[in-house]
Design an enzyme around this catalytic site. Structure first.
Site, PDB file in Angstrom:
ATOM      1  N   HIS A 193      -5.848 -15.955   6.057  1.00  0.00           N
ATOM      2  CA  HIS A 193      -5.927 -15.932   4.729  1.00  0.00           C
ATOM      3  C   HIS A 193      -7.641 -15.449   4.405  1.00  0.00           C
ATOM      4  O   HIS A 193      -8.218 -16.168   3.728  1.00  0.00           O
ATOM      5  CB  HIS A 193      -5.588 -17.058   3.943  1.00  0.00           C
ATOM      6  CG  HIS A 193      -5.345 -16.934   2.331  1.00  0.00           C
ATOM      7  ND1 HIS A 193      -5.694 -17.695   1.634  1.00  0.00           N
ATOM      8  CD2 HIS A 193      -5.173 -15.667   1.721  1.00  0.00           C
ATOM      9  CE1 HIS A 193      -5.250 -17.417   0.348  1.00  0.00           C
ATOM     10  NE2 HIS A 193      -5.128 -16.050   0.572  1.00  0.00           N
ATOM     11  N   ARG A 232      -0.881 -10.276 -12.423  1.00  0.00           N
ATOM     12  CA  ARG A 232      -1.378  -9.542 -11.151  1.00  0.00           C
ATOM     13  C   ARG A 232      -1.482  -7.997 -11.367  1.00  0.00           C
ATOM     14  O   ARG A 232      -0.775  -7.428 -12.386  1.00  0.00           O
ATOM     15  CB  ARG A 232      -0.580  -9.864  -9.969  1.00  0.00           C
ATOM     16  CG  ARG A 232      -0.602 -11.153  -9.472  1.00  0.00           C
ATOM     17  CD  ARG A 232      -1.639 -11.769  -8.644  1.00  0.00           C
ATOM     18  NE  ARG A 232      -1.575 -13.091  -8.274  1.00  0.00           N
ATOM     19  CZ  ARG A 232      -2.138 -13.586  -7.235  1.00  0.00           C
ATOM     20  NH1 ARG A 232      -2.819 -12.568  -6.516  1.00  0.00           N
ATOM     21  NH2 ARG A 232      -2.232 -14.822  -7.013  1.00  0.00           N
ATOM     22  N   ASP A 236      -7.292  -9.933   1.138  1.00  0.00           N
ATOM     23  CA  ASP A 236      -6.596 -11.041   1.138  1.00  0.00           C
ATOM     24  C   ASP A 236      -6.324 -11.466   2.736  1.00  0.00           C
ATOM     25  O   ASP A 236      -6.058 -13.059   2.906  1.00  0.00           O
ATOM     26  CB  ASP A 236      -5.337 -10.965   0.532  1.00  0.00           C
ATOM     27  CG  ASP A 236      -4.640 -12.131   0.106  1.00  0.00           C
ATOM     28  OD1 ASP A 236      -5.272 -13.108  -0.370  1.00  0.00           O
ATOM     29  OD2 ASP A 236      -3.326 -12.212   0.241  1.00  0.00           O
ATOM     30  N   SER A 241      -6.508 -18.581  -3.054  1.00  0.00           N
ATOM     31  CA  SER A 241      -6.434 -17.648  -3.755  1.00  0.00           C
ATOM     32  C   SER A 241      -6.987 -17.952  -5.232  1.00  0.00           C
ATOM     33  O   SER A 241      -7.279 -18.904  -5.596  1.00  0.00           O
ATOM     34  CB  SER A 241      -4.941 -17.641  -4.113  1.00  0.00           C
ATOM     35  OG  SER A 241      -4.050 -17.344  -2.967  1.00  0.00           O
ATOM     36  N   CYS A 262     -10.252 -17.479  -5.981  1.00  0.00           N
ATOM     37  CA  CYS A 262     -11.409 -17.949  -5.881  1.00  0.00           C
ATOM     38  C   CYS A 262     -12.481 -17.144  -5.527  1.00  0.00           C
ATOM     39  O   CYS A 262     -13.543 -17.357  -4.903  1.00  0.00           O
ATOM     40  CB  CYS A 262     -11.497 -18.921  -4.610  1.00  0.00           C
ATOM     41  SG  CYS A 262     -10.818 -20.590  -5.161  1.00  0.00           S
ATOM     42  N   ARG A 271       3.986 -18.451  -6.828  1.00  0.00           N
ATOM     43  CA  ARG A 271       4.554 -18.907  -5.305  1.00  0.00           C
ATOM     44  C   ARG A 271       5.347 -20.183  -5.661  1.00  0.00           C
ATOM     45  O   ARG A 271       4.528 -21.101  -6.252  1.00  0.00           O
ATOM     46  CB  ARG A 271       3.546 -19.028  -4.335  1.00  0.00           C
ATOM     47  CG  ARG A 271       2.889 -17.735  -3.880  1.00  0.00           C
ATOM     48  CD  ARG A 271       1.945 -18.069  -2.538  1.00  0.00           C
ATOM     49  NE  ARG A 271       1.154 -19.296  -2.676  1.00  0.00           N
ATOM     50  CZ  ARG A 271       0.111 -19.211  -3.079  1.00  0.00           C
ATOM     51  NH1 ARG A 271      -0.706 -18.287  -3.232  1.00  0.00           N
ATOM     52  NH2 ARG A 271      -1.036 -20.408  -3.115  1.00  0.00           N
ATOM     53  N   TYR A 310       9.515 -12.634  -7.688  1.00  0.00           N
ATOM     54  CA  TYR A 310       7.856 -12.290  -7.966  1.00  0.00           C
ATOM     55  C   TYR A 310       7.049 -12.753  -6.677  1.00  0.00           C
ATOM     56  O   TYR A 310       7.509 -13.673  -6.067  1.00  0.00           O
ATOM     57  CB  TYR A 310       7.393 -13.182  -9.418  1.00  0.00           C
ATOM     58  CG  TYR A 310       6.091 -13.093  -9.589  1.00  0.00           C
ATOM     59  CD1 TYR A 310       5.713 -11.526  -9.702  1.00  0.00           C
ATOM     60  CD2 TYR A 310       5.250 -13.888  -9.784  1.00  0.00           C
ATOM     61  CE1 TYR A 310       4.518 -11.414 -10.241  1.00  0.00           C
ATOM     62  CE2 TYR A 310       3.970 -13.658 -10.195  1.00  0.00           C
ATOM     63  CZ  TYR A 310       3.629 -12.484 -10.245  1.00  0.00           C
ATOM     64  OH  TYR A 310       2.234 -12.050 -10.898  1.00  0.00           O
ATOM     65  N   LYS A 334       2.637 -13.171   2.219  1.00  0.00           N
ATOM     66  CA  LYS A 334       2.424 -14.769   2.563  1.00  0.00           C
ATOM     67  C   LYS A 334       3.380 -14.898   3.656  1.00  0.00           C
ATOM     68  O   LYS A 334       2.945 -15.654   4.612  1.00  0.00           O
ATOM     69  CB  LYS A 334       2.449 -15.749   1.889  1.00  0.00           C
ATOM     70  CG  LYS A 334       1.395 -15.246   0.496  1.00  0.00           C
ATOM     71  CD  LYS A 334      -0.168 -15.021   0.743  1.00  0.00           C
ATOM     72  CE  LYS A 334      -0.978 -14.922  -0.494  1.00  0.00           C
ATOM     73  NZ  LYS A 334      -2.264 -14.567  -0.126  1.00  0.00           N
TER      74      LYS A 334
END
Length: 662
Positions: free
Chosen positions: A301, A445, A348, A323, A325, A123, A272, A281
């Site tokens: 989130h 990913r 998510d 993210s 975690c 990101r 991406y 997001k």
């Protein structure tokens, strides 16, 4: 100046005039707008694009106008209206393979590997903006001399300049794909619909996994408004320079802009992840949070899981972590305790709304998982490993010579003996040993359909959503923060969310493992002023007709003096969830401390875990909490300043007082 451009849809023989004024307002009609009639055209030219799939006439007037307007702007050669079919997906994948953007992975069923330009791997938070007339609408006014970190505002005038320097003609030689997609089950009152226009077939293939796309979405939309998304990789054809890894992008001109007034997202330059999959997001959190504030709900989130105990009673929990975690690991947890079952609703994002009876209900607006690959294994997350064996797009992982994938932390038995590994940087015969030369990018990913997950909850697509009994916040804190504690009240719980800190992850540009402020795990995703966001949360707790879930905070990542994790995590986390469920039922298994309610001695089942020091795990010190208060006070003053609600200052003062009384 007026430019009259004749656009011909050769598939249907439709001629339309699109008149563009000097103010850049586009007027589309079968005739020249009355205000322009009689004026002399200074320049005239023809632009042709072919609709190669679907029909413009089948689109609602609002959608059709949006598509035609942006096609006029971006000048694609072709327009493809996506129907979401298997046949369409096969054609797109064939196109991607032919262009070398995808490589087949024959070891698995219908799986593919994409390798990006190394400059396009995460990101781009530093180039992600919210565009509003009033800056304070978007972000708090920080202390003088301080750079605000809670959302990046862009003035409309500056945005217009950036837009005009990027999008006109950006799709020349390419196909504009029209993706009608639903965030949430199609037709659910909790769902929202978007239209993404993109010149990337990789985005289409990924959005097909991550959202629900196709004709039924258009039928459900009808004449309603929708979220508009315009995306371009920013590399019109013919290319002016060679692509890296056959991956089109324009890293020097990346811009991800959200325009709440127009319900629109415009993303340029990156192909991406959250930069290009605009349902994720951008829509689900940034614009979603704004919609939630407008309409009285929450876009968060958060993962959503259902947990059933030995008594057969199921409860649902929502949990917010930054993210990388452990959200996916928790959402797909295999419980270590007999009699417990965990089922996944989402890993998510949660959209949550109170029903007519005052019960908080949540849906997962996504249809797929976009999970971090490194560290995923049969030991850490066997459910994820089983899920990704088919119909999955892997990005920036390593490839084995027998057509499989490889990343740091994967099980050794997942890699056949005597195979060679080609790293994500295309380094053949890669060998482990150099920590600076990883086989897979740290933010590599897997993009995989949720319906393949063996433990998806039967109600994961229930249009009414699932009832939420508890909300958990958490992050990577190596010291000081207890393994688990419960907030005293809803207001205190909002403070706990606002105070979240965690080590930075590879999901964004940050290079170092520093402990960062990440309130509500939403720091990169706030769509509006964080102070107003807190007020929105607080306002829910003042409504006596609503049943508020209990709020907790977990820290699986506490370390001892030797730097080793004190809690085993993964499937053993069910032991902590068991305590959470007991507290939801108001069982007397907690004791009050300065930071919150923690488990009483022996309240957490540690049988079979060996030497686990639960007393130390749920203990903190006056010195640590005082320093934490100092850090939070500095952060609140510098970043939120006068926009921080008084209730948060009170909670901070109360925490400081309790710490001094320890």
């Amino acid at each position: 100046m007026v430019t009259k451009i004749i656009v011909q849809n050769s598939a249907y023989g439709l001629l339309r005039c699109i008149c563009k004024t000097s103010t850049n307002r586009c007027i589309t009609s079968r005739k020249i707008a009355p205000s322009l009639q009689g004026r002399t055209d200074i320049h005239s030219q023809k632009r042709y694009y072919t609709v190669v799939n679907g029909s413009l006439s089948e689109l609602s007037p609002l959608v059709r106008s949006y598509v035609e307007d942006k096609a006029q702007l971006c000048e694609p050669d072709k327009v493809h209206i996506c129907d979401g079919s298997e046949a369409e997906n096969k054609r797109l994948v064939d196109t991607l393979v032919k262009s070398k953007m995808l490589q087949p992975l024959p070891k698995y069923e219908n799986c593919w590997l994409a390798l990006t330009d190394p400059r396009d791997v995460a990101r781009m938070e530093s180039k992600t903006y919210i565009v509003t007339d009033d800056k304070r609408t978007t972000t708090p006014t920080p202390m003088e001399g301080v750079d605000g970190k809670l959302a990046k505002w862009l003035a409309p005038e500056e945005y217009a300049e950036k837009f005009q320097s990027r999008f006109p003609g950006c799709m020349k030689g390419r196909t504009m794909y029209v993706i009608p997609f639903s965030m949430g089950p199609v037709g659910s009152p909790l769902s929202k619909i978007g239209i993404e226009l993109t010149d990337s077939a990789y985005v289409v293939a990924s959005m097909r996994i991550m959202t629900r796309i196709g004709k039924d979405v258009l039928e459900s939309l009808g004449e309603q408004t929708f979220i508009k998304g315009l995306h371009s990789v920013g590399r019109p054809l013919p290319l002016s320079e060679e692509l890296v890894n056959h991956w089109p992008c324009n890293p020097d001109k990346v811009m991800v802009a959200h325009i709440p007034r127009d319900n629109e997202i415009c993303s340029f330059g990156s192909g991406y992840g959250g930069n290009s999959l605009l349902g994720k997001k951008c829509f689900a959190l940034r614009l979603g949070s704004i919609l939630g504030q407008r309409e009285g709900w929450l876009a968060e989130h958060m993962l959503i899981l259902g947990i059933t105990g030995p008594d057969g009673v199921k409860k649902y929990i929502a949990a917010a972590f930054p993210s990388a975690c452990g959200k996916t690991n928790l959402a797909m947890m295999t419980p270590s305790l007999p009699g417990f079952k965990v089922e996944c609703v989402g890993d998510d994002i949660a959209w949550m709304r109170f029903d007519s009876k005052g019960q908080l209900r949540a849906i997962n607006p996504e249809a797929g998982f976009f999970g971090v690959a490194p560290g995923t294994s049969m030991q850490t997350n066997p459910i994820a490993m089983k899920t990704i064996q088919s119909n999955t797009i892997f990005t920036n992982v390593a490839k084995t010579s027998d057509g499989g994938v490889y990343w740091e932390g994967i099980d050794e038995d997942q890699v056949s003996p005597n195979v060679t590994i080609t790293s994500w940087k295309n380094e053949e015969n890669w060998q482990p040993g150099d920590p600076k030369n990883l086989a897979a990018h740290a933010n590599s990913r897997f993009c995989t359909p949720a319906k393949q997950c063996p433990i998806m909850d039967p109600a994961w697509e229930d249009s009414a959503g699932v009832p939420i009994s508890a909300i958990i916040f958490g992050g990577r804190r190596p010291e000081g923060i207890p393994l688990i504690y419960e907030a005293f009240t809803w207001q205190h719980g909002v403070f706990v969310g606002a105070s979240m800190r965690s080590e930075a992850t590879a999901a964004a540009e940050h290079k170092k493992k520093v402990v960062m402020h990440d309130p509500f795990a939403m720091r990169p995703f706030f769509g509006y002023n964080f102070g107003d966001y807190i007020k929105h949360w607080l306002s829910l707790g003042t409504n006596p007709s609503l049943t508020m879930p209990k709020i907790f905070h977990v820290n699986w990542f506490r370390k001892n003096s030797e730097g080793k994790f004190m809690w085993p995590g993964f499937g053993e986390n069910v032991r902590i969830l068991q305590w959470v469920l007991e507290r939801v039922d108001n069982k007397d298994v907690a004791r009050e401390t300065a930071i919150g309610l923690v488990p009483k001695d022996d309240a957490v089942n540690t049988e079979g875990l060996g030497d686990i020091d639960m007393k130390e795990l749920v203990t903190t010190t006056s010195e640590f909490l005082t320093k934490e208060c100092d850090t939070l006070e500095k952060y609140f003053k510098e970043q939120v300043n006068t926009d921080l609600p008084d209730e948060m200052w009170k909670e901070l003062s109360d925490l400081r007082r309790r710490a001094s009384d320890m």
